[in-house]
Design an enzyme around this catalytic site. Structure first.
Site, PDB file in Angstrom:
ATOM      1  N   GLN A 200      31.558  39.979  25.583  1.00 48.39           N
ATOM      2  CA  GLN A 200      32.248  38.768  25.428  1.00 48.39           C
ATOM      3  C   GLN A 200      30.766  37.925  25.076  1.00 48.39           C
ATOM      4  O   GLN A 200      29.964  37.583  26.331  1.00 48.39           O
ATOM      5  CB  GLN A 200      32.724  38.560  26.943  1.00 48.39           C
ATOM      6  CG  GLN A 200      33.651  39.355  27.610  1.00 48.39           C
ATOM      7  CD  GLN A 200      34.754  39.114  28.682  1.00 48.39           C
ATOM      8  OE1 GLN A 200      34.800  38.242  29.083  1.00 48.39           O
ATOM      9  NE2 GLN A 200      35.402  40.285  29.461  1.00 48.39           N
ATOM     10  N   ARG A 212      27.413  34.000  43.065  1.00 46.66           N
ATOM     11  CA  ARG A 212      27.532  35.437  43.403  1.00 46.66           C
ATOM     12  C   ARG A 212      26.666  35.604  44.474  1.00 46.66           C
ATOM     13  O   ARG A 212      26.894  36.465  45.652  1.00 46.66           O
ATOM     14  CB  ARG A 212      26.953  36.221  41.833  1.00 46.66           C
ATOM     15  CG  ARG A 212      28.132  36.631  40.995  1.00 46.66           C
ATOM     16  CD  ARG A 212      27.535  37.574  40.475  1.00 46.66           C
ATOM     17  NE  ARG A 212      26.768  37.198  39.207  1.00 46.66           N
ATOM     18  CZ  ARG A 212      26.812  36.591  37.671  1.00 46.66           C
ATOM     19  NH1 ARG A 212      28.540  36.561  37.512  1.00 46.66           N
ATOM     20  NH2 ARG A 212      26.250  35.793  37.050  1.00 46.66           N
ATOM     21  N   ASP A 250      38.528  45.356  35.877  1.00 41.90           N
ATOM     22  CA  ASP A 250      38.331  45.286  34.630  1.00 41.90           C
ATOM     23  C   ASP A 250      39.584  45.974  33.881  1.00 41.90           C
ATOM     24  O   ASP A 250      40.040  46.926  34.308  1.00 41.90           O
ATOM     25  CB  ASP A 250      37.183  44.943  33.781  1.00 41.90           C
ATOM     26  CG  ASP A 250      37.535  43.394  33.172  1.00 41.90           C
ATOM     27  OD1 ASP A 250      36.064  42.343  34.052  1.00 41.90           O
ATOM     28  OD2 ASP A 250      38.091  44.110  32.117  1.00 41.90           O
ATOM     29  N   ALA A 279      45.387  42.930  37.111  1.00 40.94           N
ATOM     30  CA  ALA A 279      44.642  42.402  38.112  1.00 40.94           C
ATOM     31  C   ALA A 279      45.861  42.358  38.850  1.00 40.94           C
ATOM     32  O   ALA A 279      45.811  43.085  39.977  1.00 40.94           O
ATOM     33  CB  ALA A 279      43.601  41.252  37.923  1.00 40.94           C
ATOM     34  N   ASP A 299      37.864  35.725  39.679  1.00 43.56           N
ATOM     35  CA  ASP A 299      37.169  34.796  39.028  1.00 43.56           C
ATOM     36  C   ASP A 299      38.138  35.240  37.096  1.00 43.56           C
ATOM     37  O   ASP A 299      37.142  35.848  36.651  1.00 43.56           O
ATOM     38  CB  ASP A 299      35.866  35.373  38.762  1.00 43.56           C
ATOM     39  CG  ASP A 299      34.999  34.247  38.029  1.00 43.56           C
ATOM     40  OD1 ASP A 299      35.738  33.407  37.534  1.00 43.56           O
ATOM     41  OD2 ASP A 299      33.655  35.077  37.472  1.00 43.56           O
ATOM     42  N   CYS A 339      37.479  28.303  35.485  1.00 44.23           N
ATOM     43  CA  CYS A 339      36.391  28.296  35.259  1.00 44.23           C
ATOM     44  C   CYS A 339      36.957  27.556  33.258  1.00 44.23           C
ATOM     45  O   CYS A 339      36.466  27.393  31.881  1.00 44.23           O
ATOM     46  CB  CYS A 339      35.138  29.383  33.380  1.00 44.23           C
ATOM     47  SG  CYS A 339      36.531  30.538  32.578  1.00 44.23           S
TER      48      CYS A 339
END
Length: 397
Positions: A200, A212, A250, A279, A299, A339
């Site tokens: 990505q 983190r 993921d 998720a 996240d 984000c």
């Protein structure tokens, strides 16, 4: 060579005088300087309506952001020396911040090079040229990179959707040297690898490093769930920090494979369970089975890409927070992040609060985070301060 002038309408210079770097197409006085007279990427001097210079910019007549200020000095020339100076300025602070050469080296407007992103992976540089102005100067930029950094390889990951708005094709290419199979990352002693020409964005999410690091101080002996884990950055670091167990989730098969490889690379594969799943579905299944975790990292990718999608996106953030709280143990910790540029910290905080109230949890904010210092925000551009996070402690009402 004399450069053309881009003239603004009356009173449209105030935001730029305050330091903002974007000129929108509806702010240009097209009677004095028609945008159609410019070619994509052309260098121009931006002036106020009465002719007072504001700075030098690159112009793209076909973009909503029709010009981007590169320097306030109208005499500045956007040559290789200009980019070398910006690189040296960026290196000066990164070398003080990080012990190894693994970081975002140039962050577009935040480093006063609108449209240019460079990430450093040791002696490999991976970049994105996201505007016509930067794309048309890629050879000058490459010249500056080679002169200042002497890398073994330079890769352009020009496959960002941002290029669509600039009328630029999406393409990945090796600009210099031979690209390695994998990019190597050293993050506070944890070692990672991601594909050099895949993965990505530019390969790694350096922007979450400090978040983190702070959370890893609190995971010793705890069960951890890392949602939207990508290549396992937090999962692996949590295991190295002493977590009792880590579930790394993921939806991407490629991301899961990277996470598993990175767990093995750091000797923690026995404590990192990699799960490929959606998720929301996974959280619902865990809640139904009564499975809980002491620490959850949430996240997700940007859920609000356009301002008009804000209301719908905030509902998704709230739902994900509710689902995460359903599997959070009593006196658990939730790191919730966004984000999305169009979601501000207050809105994310409210989404988490509404989720807590809906689940009968009493919350405390232990920490508020943002992107790391290798992603500096431009003080006049709130748009550049895009990453928000809250670390919540949640107990029952």
């Amino acid at each position: 060579m004399e450069r053309p002038t881009l003239t603004l309408k009356n009173n449209e210079e105030r935001r730029l005088r305050a330091g903002h770097l974007w000129v929108f197409s509806n702010e240009v006085d097209t009677k004095k300087t028609p945008l159609t007279a410019f070619t994509p990427g052309q260098e121009a001097v931006v002036t106020a309506s009465r002719g007072r210079p504001i700075g030098v910019a690159t112009v793209n007549p076909g973009s909503l952001i029709s010009a981007r200020i590169m320097d306030q000095d109208p005499e500045t020339r956007l040559d290789a020396d200009f980019f070398r100076a910006r690189l040296r300025e960026a290196l000066a602070i990164r070398s003080r911040l990080y012990p190894t050469p693994h970081y975002r080296l140039l962050f577009s407007e935040g480093d006063h090079v609108p449209g240019l992103i460079l990430d450093r992976y040791g002696d490999v540089i991976v970049g994105q040229l996201n505007t016509a102005g930067m794309d048309s100067r890629k050879e000058l930029i490459l010249e500056a990179i080679l002169a200042e950094l002497a890398p073994s390889a330079v890769i352009w990951r020009n496959d960002s959707p941002t290029r669509d708005f600039e009328g630029l094709p999406r393409i990945v290419e090796v600009a210099y040297g031979t690209a390695p199979e994998n990019l190597a990352i050293n993050e506070d002693g944890a070692l990672f690898a991601v594909p050099a020409l895949g993965g990505q964005k530019t390969g790694w999410f350096y922007d979450m490093r400090e978040n983190r690091s702070r959370l890893c101080r609190l995971v010793g002996g705890r069960t951890v769930l890392d949602l939207f884990a990508y290549a396992g950055a937090f999962s692996v670091r949590a295991a190295l920090a002493g977590a009792a167990s880590v579930t790394c989730l993921d939806s991407s098969e490629a991301a899961c494979a990277m996470a598993a490889d990175n767990a093995a690379r750091n000797g923690v594969a026995d404590r990192v369970e990699v799960v490929r799943a959606d998720a929301a579905a996974f959280l619902e299944e865990c809640a139904a089975a009564g499975r809980t975790f002491d620490v959850v990292s949430l996240d997700p990718p940007a859920l609000v890409k356009r301002k008009k999608d804000l209301e719908a996106g905030l509902k998704v953030y709230e739902r994900l927070n509710r689902l995460a709280m359903d599997v959070l143990a009593e006196d658990g910790l939730l790191l919730t992040c966004s984000c999305s540029q169009h979601v501000d910290a207050y809105e994310l905080r409210r989404a988490a609060l509404r989720a807590a109230m809906a689940r009968g949890r009493r919350g405390q904010i232990l920490d508020q985070g943002r992107q790391g210092p290798d992603h500096p925000a431009h003080p006049a551009m709130a748009e550049t301060d895009y990453l928000k996070s809250f670390l919540l402690r949640l107990v029952q009402q």
